[in-house]
Design a protein around this motif. Structure first.
Motif, PDB file in Angstrom:
ATOM      1  N   GLU A 150       0.458  -0.937  -0.155  1.00  0.00           N
ATOM      2  CA  GLU A 150      -0.023  -0.690   0.097  1.00  0.00           C
ATOM      3  C   GLU A 150       1.313   1.464  -0.334  1.00  0.00           C
ATOM      4  N   TYR A 151       1.825   1.190   0.770  1.00  0.00           N
ATOM      5  CA  TYR A 151       2.641   2.504   0.965  1.00  0.00           C
ATOM      6  C   TYR A 151       3.876   2.305   0.138  1.00  0.00           C
ATOM      7  N   LEU A 152       3.664   1.586  -0.708  1.00  0.00           N
ATOM      8  CA  LEU A 152       4.648   1.972  -1.977  1.00  0.00           C
ATOM      9  C   LEU A 152       3.807   2.015  -3.843  1.00  0.00           C
ATOM     10  N   SER A 153       3.000   1.785  -3.453  1.00  0.00           N
ATOM     11  CA  SER A 153       2.165   2.182  -4.178  1.00  0.00           C
ATOM     12  C   SER A 153       2.217   2.937  -5.164  1.00  0.00           C
ATOM     13  N   GLY A 154       2.983   3.860  -5.216  1.00  0.00           N
ATOM     14  CA  GLY A 154       2.985   5.315  -5.468  1.00  0.00           C
ATOM     15  C   GLY A 154       3.934   5.506  -6.570  1.00  0.00           C
ATOM     16  N   ASN A 155       5.052   4.484  -6.461  1.00  0.00           N
ATOM     17  CA  ASN A 155       5.562   4.158  -7.161  1.00  0.00           C
ATOM     18  C   ASN A 155       5.370   2.795  -8.014  1.00  0.00           C
ATOM     19  N   LEU A 156       5.732   3.265  -9.403  1.00  0.00           N
ATOM     20  CA  LEU A 156       5.493   2.058 -10.947  1.00  0.00           C
ATOM     21  C   LEU A 156       6.979   1.135 -10.952  1.00  0.00           C
ATOM     22  N   CYS A 157       6.212  -0.241 -11.131  1.00  0.00           N
ATOM     23  CA  CYS A 157       7.318  -1.082 -12.288  1.00  0.00           C
ATOM     24  C   CYS A 157       6.717  -1.440 -13.407  1.00  0.00           C
ATOM     25  N   ARG A 158       7.179  -0.681 -14.252  1.00  0.00           N
ATOM     26  CA  ARG A 158       6.696  -1.806 -15.661  1.00  0.00           C
ATOM     27  C   ARG A 158       7.536  -2.964 -15.888  1.00  0.00           C
ATOM     28  N   CYS A 159       8.187  -3.337 -15.417  1.00  0.00           N
ATOM     29  CA  CYS A 159       8.291  -4.993 -15.500  1.00  0.00           C
ATOM     30  C   CYS A 159       8.237  -6.007 -14.722  1.00  0.00           C
ATOM     31  N   GLY A 160       7.664  -5.443 -14.069  1.00  0.00           N
ATOM     32  CA  GLY A 160       6.588  -5.966 -12.542  1.00  0.00           C
ATOM     33  C   GLY A 160       7.390  -6.758 -11.699  1.00  0.00           C
ATOM     34  N   ALA A 161       8.582  -6.213 -11.237  1.00  0.00           N
ATOM     35  CA  ALA A 161       9.610  -6.590 -10.114  1.00  0.00           C
ATOM     36  C   ALA A 161       8.439  -6.207  -8.765  1.00  0.00           C
ATOM     37  N   TYR A 162       7.466  -6.636  -8.630  1.00  0.00           N
ATOM     38  CA  TYR A 162       7.307  -6.203  -7.287  1.00  0.00           C
ATOM     39  C   TYR A 162       7.209  -7.459  -6.240  1.00  0.00           C
ATOM     40  N   PRO A 163       6.794  -8.195  -6.896  1.00  0.00           N
ATOM     41  CA  PRO A 163       6.878  -9.154  -5.139  1.00  0.00           C
ATOM     42  C   PRO A 163       8.533  -8.824  -4.716  1.00  0.00           C
TER      43      PRO A 163
END
Length: 178
Positions: A150-163
Protein backbone atom coordinates in the motif's frame (compact mmCIF):
# COMPACT_ATOMS: atom_id res chain seq x y z
CA UNK A 1 -3.61 69.72 -26.89
CA UNK A 2 -2.43 66.64 -28.69
CA UNK A 3 -0.85 63.75 -26.80
CA UNK A 4 2.73 63.19 -27.91
CA UNK A 5 3.26 59.97 -29.85
CA UNK A 6 6.07 57.72 -28.59
CA UNK A 7 8.22 56.18 -31.21
CA UNK A 8 9.58 52.66 -30.81
CA UNK A 9 12.96 54.13 -29.90
CA UNK A 10 11.62 56.26 -27.03
CA UNK A 11 9.49 53.37 -25.78
CA UNK A 12 12.58 51.19 -25.48
CA UNK A 13 14.62 53.77 -23.61
CA UNK A 14 11.92 55.04 -21.27
CA UNK A 15 9.96 51.87 -20.50
CA UNK A 16 10.15 50.96 -16.82
CA UNK A 17 11.96 47.77 -15.89
CA UNK A 18 9.78 44.88 -14.76
CA UNK A 19 8.82 45.01 -11.07
CA UNK A 20 10.07 41.47 -10.49
CA UNK A 21 13.10 39.35 -11.12
CA UNK A 22 12.97 36.43 -13.50
CA UNK A 23 15.01 34.28 -11.12
CA UNK A 24 14.91 33.46 -7.43
CA UNK A 25 18.04 32.83 -5.39
CA UNK A 26 17.64 29.57 -3.48
CA UNK A 27 19.93 27.80 -1.03
CA UNK A 28 19.49 24.23 0.20
CA UNK A 29 21.48 21.06 0.92
CA UNK A 30 21.66 18.16 -1.50
CA UNK A 31 23.19 14.93 -0.22
CA UNK A 32 24.91 16.83 2.61
CA UNK A 33 26.39 19.51 0.33
CA UNK A 34 25.26 23.14 0.31
CA UNK A 35 23.90 24.40 -3.00
CA UNK A 36 23.01 27.93 -4.03
CA UNK A 37 21.34 28.59 -7.36
CA UNK A 38 19.42 31.28 -9.19
CA UNK A 39 16.31 29.46 -10.39
CA UNK A 40 13.43 30.17 -12.67
CA UNK A 41 10.40 29.80 -10.36
CA UNK A 42 8.87 27.37 -12.86
CA UNK A 43 11.74 24.83 -12.66
CA UNK A 44 10.94 21.53 -11.01
CA UNK A 45 13.20 20.05 -8.37
CA UNK A 46 13.66 17.07 -10.71
CA UNK A 47 14.99 19.23 -13.53
CA UNK A 48 17.32 21.14 -11.21
CA UNK A 49 18.71 17.90 -9.76
CA UNK A 50 19.23 16.27 -13.16
CA UNK A 51 20.17 19.19 -15.40
CA UNK A 52 21.86 21.71 -13.16
CA UNK A 53 23.38 19.50 -10.47
CA UNK A 54 23.97 16.50 -12.76
CA UNK A 55 22.46 14.05 -10.27
CA UNK A 56 20.92 11.80 -12.89
CA UNK A 57 20.06 8.88 -10.58
CA UNK A 58 16.65 10.43 -10.01
CA UNK A 59 14.66 9.49 -13.10
CA UNK A 60 12.11 11.40 -15.14
CA UNK A 61 9.32 8.97 -15.86
CA UNK A 62 5.91 10.47 -16.48
CA UNK A 63 6.66 14.07 -15.41
CA UNK A 64 3.14 14.19 -13.92
CA UNK A 65 3.66 12.67 -10.46
CA UNK A 66 2.05 9.35 -11.35
CA UNK A 67 4.98 6.91 -11.59
CA UNK A 68 7.27 7.71 -8.63
CA UNK A 69 10.50 7.35 -10.63
CA UNK A 70 11.54 10.83 -9.47
CA UNK A 71 11.05 10.19 -5.73
CA UNK A 72 13.53 11.98 -3.46
CA UNK A 73 13.47 12.93 0.21
CA UNK A 74 13.02 16.55 1.31
CA UNK A 75 13.70 16.96 5.01
CA UNK A 76 13.23 13.20 5.39
CA UNK A 77 9.85 13.08 3.62
CA UNK A 78 9.42 11.50 0.23
CA UNK A 79 8.24 13.74 -2.58
CA UNK A 80 7.81 13.34 -6.31
CA UNK A 81 10.37 15.85 -7.50
CA UNK A 82 8.74 16.38 -10.90
CA UNK A 83 5.83 18.18 -9.21
CA UNK A 84 7.90 20.02 -6.60
CA UNK A 85 8.92 23.54 -7.57
CA UNK A 86 12.66 23.78 -6.94
CA UNK A 87 12.23 27.12 -5.17
CA UNK A 88 10.34 25.23 -2.43
CA UNK A 89 13.62 23.52 -1.55
CA UNK A 90 14.83 26.78 0.02
CA UNK A 91 16.39 25.93 3.39
CA UNK A 92 15.69 22.19 3.15
CA UNK A 93 17.81 19.06 3.00
CA UNK A 94 17.27 17.03 -0.18
CA UNK A 95 18.46 13.44 -0.44
CA UNK A 96 18.66 11.69 -3.79
CA UNK A 97 19.58 8.11 -4.59
CA UNK A 98 23.21 9.27 -4.90
CA UNK A 99 23.12 10.30 -1.24
CA UNK A 100 21.92 7.12 0.45
CA UNK A 101 25.07 4.99 0.22
CA UNK A 102 27.36 4.84 3.23
CA UNK A 103 30.51 6.93 3.60
CA UNK A 104 32.71 4.15 2.25
CA UNK A 105 30.44 3.61 -0.73
CA UNK A 106 28.70 0.57 0.78
CA UNK A 107 25.13 0.19 -0.35
CA UNK A 108 22.27 1.37 1.84
CA UNK A 109 20.54 -1.67 3.39
CA UNK A 110 17.53 -1.17 1.09
CA UNK A 111 19.78 -1.02 -1.96
CA UNK A 112 21.50 -4.22 -0.88
CA UNK A 113 18.15 -5.87 -0.23
CA UNK A 114 17.05 -4.98 -3.77
CA UNK A 115 20.08 -6.87 -5.06
CA UNK A 116 19.55 -9.79 -2.66
CA UNK A 117 15.83 -10.16 -3.47
CA UNK A 118 16.10 -9.60 -7.22
CA UNK A 119 13.92 -6.51 -6.87
CA UNK A 120 14.86 -4.96 -10.19
CA UNK A 121 14.92 -5.80 -13.85
CA UNK A 122 15.51 -2.88 -16.21
CA UNK A 123 16.41 -0.65 -13.26
CA UNK A 124 14.73 2.54 -14.46
CA UNK A 125 12.28 2.71 -11.56
CA UNK A 126 14.78 1.38 -9.02
CA UNK A 127 16.06 4.72 -7.64
CA UNK A 128 12.52 5.90 -6.92
CA UNK A 129 11.54 2.49 -5.54
CA UNK A 130 14.56 2.50 -3.20
CA UNK A 131 13.82 6.04 -2.00
CA UNK A 132 10.19 5.09 -1.35
CA UNK A 133 11.27 1.87 0.35
CA UNK A 134 13.57 3.77 2.72
CA UNK A 135 10.76 6.22 3.53
CA UNK A 136 8.24 3.40 3.96
CA UNK A 137 10.46 1.77 6.57
CA UNK A 138 11.30 5.08 8.29
CA UNK A 139 7.58 5.94 8.45
CA UNK A 140 6.80 2.56 10.06
CA UNK A 141 4.68 1.45 7.11
CA UNK A 142 6.30 -1.87 6.33
CA UNK A 143 4.77 -3.97 9.11
CA UNK A 144 3.48 -6.63 6.73
CA UNK A 145 3.35 -7.30 3.00
CA UNK A 146 -0.05 -5.68 2.49
CA UNK A 147 0.97 -2.50 4.31
CA UNK A 148 4.27 -2.28 2.43
CA UNK A 149 2.47 -2.74 -0.90
CA UNK A 150 0.00 0.00 0.00
CA UNK A 151 2.69 2.52 0.98
CA UNK A 152 4.83 1.67 -2.04
CA UNK A 153 1.87 1.88 -4.43
CA UNK A 154 2.84 5.33 -5.71
CA UNK A 155 5.84 3.81 -7.49
CA UNK A 156 5.26 1.94 -10.72
CA UNK A 157 7.45 -0.80 -12.19
CA UNK A 158 6.77 -1.66 -15.80
CA UNK A 159 8.81 -4.85 -15.49
CA UNK A 160 6.62 -6.18 -12.67
CA UNK A 161 9.33 -6.68 -10.06
CA UNK A 162 6.82 -5.98 -7.27
CA UNK A 163 7.25 -9.29 -5.37
CA UNK A 164 11.00 -8.68 -5.07
CA UNK A 165 10.51 -5.01 -4.16
CA UNK A 166 8.09 -5.85 -1.34
CA UNK A 167 10.35 -8.70 -0.15
CA UNK A 168 13.36 -6.36 -0.09
CA UNK A 169 11.57 -3.64 1.87
CA UNK A 170 10.07 -6.15 4.29
CA UNK A 171 13.46 -7.81 4.86
CA UNK A 172 15.05 -4.51 5.87
CA UNK A 173 12.03 -3.57 7.98
CA UNK A 174 12.18 -6.93 9.79
CA UNK A 175 15.92 -6.43 10.51
CA UNK A 176 15.25 -2.90 11.74
CA UNK A 177 12.55 -4.09 14.14
CA UNK A 178 14.67 -6.93 15.49
Amino acid sequence: MATPVRTDETARTTAPSPPFSTTVHVGFRVNDEDVELDLDPRESLLDVLRERLELTGTKKGCDHGHCGACTVHVDGRRVVSCLTPAVQAQGTAVTTIEGVAGPGGELHPVQQAFVDHDALQCGYCTPGQVMSGIACIDEGHAGDDAQAREYLSGNLCRCGAYPGIVAAVRAVADRSEG
